[in-house]
Design an enzyme around this catalytic site. Structure first.
Site: not given
Length: 346
Positions: A201, A253
Site C-alpha cells: 500500500s 499510506h
C-alpha cells in the site's frame, strides 16, 4: 474494489502472531487506491501527452508478487500445523495440499500464518532496529497476507501503474514505486512497534502521490486541469480517510504518499510544448528553456525535502526513537476512537 477494495496494508498483532496454542492472528486492513484515478492525470489533458512506452515493469511486478505469495504458501505448509488446526480449525482449500490456506480464524484473508510472513521478511520494529535487519523495509512490500490482500493490491497496481509506465517509462515509475514502498515502511516503523506489516500500500499510495505532483508541475500544459485535480484529491482523501478505521495502518499510506508526491516533482516534469516543437520552428527563433522556472524550483525543493526526510527518519528509526514521542496527535492517523470502536490495542 473502489475505495473499499483499496490496498490492504495488513498488520498482524505481534502478541498474536504465533502458531499453535500461542493464539490467533489479528489483521490490519488498509485500502488500495481507487481505480477511478487509475490512469494518470494526463487522461484529462491533450493528445500530445499520449503514451510513449510499452509497459512491462508493472506486469513483472505483478508476476513477482504472485510468485512470492506462492512461495510463502509453500513455506507455510498449512497441513503440517497439527496443533494449530486442533485449536482453530482445518486448512482452507485442502485440495491445494501444501499450498492450502490457514484456517479462517487464523487468517481470514486466505493466506499463510503471520509466523511465516515474519520468517520471510515482514516488517517488524524489533527485527529492523534491534537486530539490524533493515532489508525488511523493502521485502515487506512484496509479501501479502492472503489472496484477498494480493488481489486488491495487484488490481490497483495494474490500473494505476500501467498507465503511468506508458507515459513516463519503467525507470521513473519503478523508482517511485520502490522508494515510496520504503518510505511507507520507514514511517510505519517509526510509529508502530507492536505489529508486523506486509503489503504494497505504501508503494501504491506513492504512485497516487506522484500523479498529484505530476499534475501540479505540468499544470500549464493540461486542459481540464481542475477536473483532474478534483478527481485526484477526492480519491486520495477518501483513501486516507479509510485509514483512520481500526486495524488499518495509515502511516504506511501517508509515508508512501509523501514520498511519491516529492518524487513526482523530481521525476515527472514534462518539457514545455514549445521546446518539444523547436525542430519545426523557423531558423533563428530563440530557443526556450526546456522547463519553466517553477518546475526547476519545485524539483530542487522536493529533492532537498526528500533527502532530508529519509536521512532524519532513518536516523530516528535506527536510534530506536518512537515517533509518537515527537508527535502527540499522530496516533489519530492510525485510528480515531468512536462510540462504535476503541483504539487501545489497535
Amino acid at each position: 474494489m473502489a475505495v473499499g477494495d483499496d490496498d490492504l496494508e495488513n498488520r498482524m498483532s505481534a502478541k498474536d502472531r504465533g502458531i499453535g496454542s500461542r493464539g490467533g492472528d489479528r489483521n490490519r486492513i488498509g485500502p488500495p487506491p481507487l481505480p477511478v484515478a487509475l490512469s494518470s492525470s494526463t487522461e484529462f489533458g491533450d493528445n500530445a501527452l499520449s503514451s510513449r512506452w510499452t509497459s512491462w515493469l508493472v506486469p513483472m511486478f505483478v508476476v513477482a508478487n504472485v510468485a512470492v505469495f506462492v512461495v510463502a504458501m509453500f513455506v507455510n505448509n498449512c497441513p503440517n500445523h497439527f496443533e494449530s488446526h486442533r485449536l482453530r480449525g482445518h486448512c482452507v482449500a485442502k485440495f491445494l495440499g501444501r499450498l492450502s490456506f490457514e484456517p479462517l480464524r487464523t487468517n481470514p484473508l486466505f493466506g499463510p500464518s503471520s509466523h511465516t510472513l515474519e520468517k520471510l521478511g515482514a516488517l517488524e520494529w524489533s527485527k529492523v532496529v534491534e537486530k539490524k535487519e533493515g532489508w525488511r523495509l523493502l521485502t515487506c512490500i512484496w509479501l501479502h497476507a492472503g489472496v484477498i490482500h494480493l488481489g486488491a493490491n495487484m488490481l490497483s497496481l495494474v490500473f494505476i501503474g500501467i498507465r503511468l509506465e506508458q507515459q513516463f517509462g519503467f525507470v521513473r515509475i519503478g523508482v517511485i514505486y520502490l522508494l515510496s514502498g520504503i518510505g511507507g515502511s520507514v514511517l510505519s516503523s517509526l510509529f508502530i512497534r507492536n505489529s508486523i506489516s506486509v503489503g504494497a500500500s505504501g508503494a501504491l499510495f506513492g504512485l497516487l502521490g506522484s500523479m498529484l505532483s505530476e499534475l501540479f508541475t505540468n499544470w500549464t500544459i493540461y486542459s481540464n486541469k481542475i477536473a483532474a485535480l478534483l478527481t485526484l484529491l477526492f480519491v486520495i482523501l477518501i483513501n486516507l480517510a479509510i485509514g483512520i478505521l481500526p486495524h488499518v495502518d495509515n502511516f504506511a499510506h501517508v509515508g508512501g504518499f509523501v514520498t511519491g508526491f516529492l518524487l513526482g516533482f523530481i521525476l515527472l516534469a514534462r518539457p514545455q510544448f514549445k521546446w518539444l516543437a523547436r525542430e519545426h520552428m523557423p531558423q533563428g527563433t530563440p530557443l526556450r528553456y526546456k522547463y519553466k522556472t517553477y518546475q526547476y524550483l519545485l524539483w530542487l525543493l522536493s529533492l532537498v525535502l526528500l533527502i532530508a526526510g529519509f536521512v532524519v527518519a532513518l536516523l530516528m528509526l535506527f536510534r530506536g526513537e518512537n515517533g509518537n514521542d515527537h508527535c502527540r496527535w499522530c496516533h489519530y492517523l492510525r485510528c480515531v476512537p468512536t462510540s462504535s470502536w476503541r483504539c487501545d490495542d489497535v
